[in-house]
Design an enzyme around this catalytic site. Structure first.
Site, PDB file in Angstrom:
ATOM      1  N   VAL A  23       0.920  -1.035  -0.050  1.00 41.47           N
ATOM      2  CA  VAL A  23       0.132   0.019   0.004  1.00 41.47           C
ATOM      3  C   VAL A  23       1.098   1.219   0.211  1.00 41.47           C
ATOM      4  O   VAL A  23       2.014   1.299   0.675  1.00 41.47           O
ATOM      5  CB  VAL A  23      -1.033   0.143   1.232  1.00 41.47           C
ATOM      6  CG1 VAL A  23      -1.708   1.142   1.414  1.00 41.47           C
ATOM      7  CG2 VAL A  23      -1.809  -1.362   1.307  1.00 41.47           C
ATOM      8  N   CYS A  24       0.465   2.326  -0.670  1.00 43.58           N
ATOM      9  CA  CYS A  24       1.049   3.534  -0.671  1.00 43.58           C
ATOM     10  C   CYS A  24       0.026   4.651  -0.685  1.00 43.58           C
ATOM     11  O   CYS A  24      -1.313   4.476  -0.770  1.00 43.58           O
ATOM     12  CB  CYS A  24       2.294   3.638  -1.533  1.00 43.58           C
ATOM     13  SG  CYS A  24       1.794   4.007  -3.135  1.00 43.58           S
ATOM     14  N   ARG A  25       0.432   5.819  -1.290  1.00 40.52           N
ATOM     15  CA  ARG A  25      -0.644   6.776  -1.246  1.00 40.52           C
ATOM     16  C   ARG A  25      -1.437   6.635  -2.706  1.00 40.52           C
ATOM     17  O   ARG A  25      -2.793   6.783  -2.627  1.00 40.52           O
ATOM     18  CB  ARG A  25       0.107   8.323  -1.469  1.00 40.52           C
ATOM     19  CG  ARG A  25      -0.672   9.374  -1.689  1.00 40.52           C
ATOM     20  CD  ARG A  25      -0.036  10.845  -1.824  1.00 40.52           C
ATOM     21  NE  ARG A  25      -0.943  11.783  -2.254  1.00 40.52           N
ATOM     22  CZ  ARG A  25      -1.088  12.064  -3.373  1.00 40.52           C
ATOM     23  NH1 ARG A  25      -0.571  11.407  -4.438  1.00 40.52           N
ATOM     24  NH2 ARG A  25      -1.736  13.109  -3.692  1.00 40.52           N
ATOM     25  N   MET A  52      -3.808   4.775  -0.776  1.00 40.07           N
ATOM     26  CA  MET A  52      -4.758   5.425   0.155  1.00 40.07           C
ATOM     27  C   MET A  52      -5.790   6.375  -0.396  1.00 40.07           C
ATOM     28  O   MET A  52      -6.915   6.442   0.134  1.00 40.07           O
ATOM     29  CB  MET A  52      -3.980   5.979   1.381  1.00 40.07           C
ATOM     30  CG  MET A  52      -3.107   5.009   2.211  1.00 40.07           C
ATOM     31  SD  MET A  52      -4.022   3.885   3.151  1.00 40.07           S
ATOM     32  CE  MET A  52      -4.903   4.900   4.090  1.00 40.07           C
TER      33      MET A  52
END
Length: 108
Positions: free
Chosen positions: A64-66, A93
């Site tokens: 997961v990241c931005r 996200m």
């Protein structure tokens, strides 16, 4: 280092939520200040610049990241290292928040 793995194994936010409920580990590779702004409950925080193979447990694992870019890089690197149990969460996200899924608030 350039790593390629085609096609990139990916899941959307709802599949990531389902995988987490089934026991998958979520690893958030954002920077500390991004993590502090809010994250997925029970995710592990390992900034991309400090991520190592030792940080990634046996799968399934959701990266997961931005926005899905850095987690895609991490996923590609892990696949290139022989991992077949790691997927990237598309949209990161930003997509998680747009879907109205829960975010652990800053400081929690």
């Amino acid at each position: 280092m350039t790593v390629t793995a085609d096609p990139l194994p990916e899941v959307d936010v709802f599949a990531a939520l389902r995988l987490a409920a089934e026991g998958a580990v979520l690893i958030d590779v954002r920077e500390p200040e991004e993590w502090a702004e809010g994250h997925i409950a029970h995710a592990r925080h390992r900034p991309l610049g400090r991520l190592s193979l030792a940080d990634v447990p046996a799968g399934p694992v959701v990266m997961v990241c931005r926005s899905g870019n850095r987690s895609g890089q991490a996923t590609r690197a892990l696949v290139a290292a022989g991992r077949d149990d790691v997927v990237n969460m598309t949209g990161g996200m930003l997509a998680w928040a747009r879907a109205g899924l829960p975010i652990t608030p800053a400081g929690a």
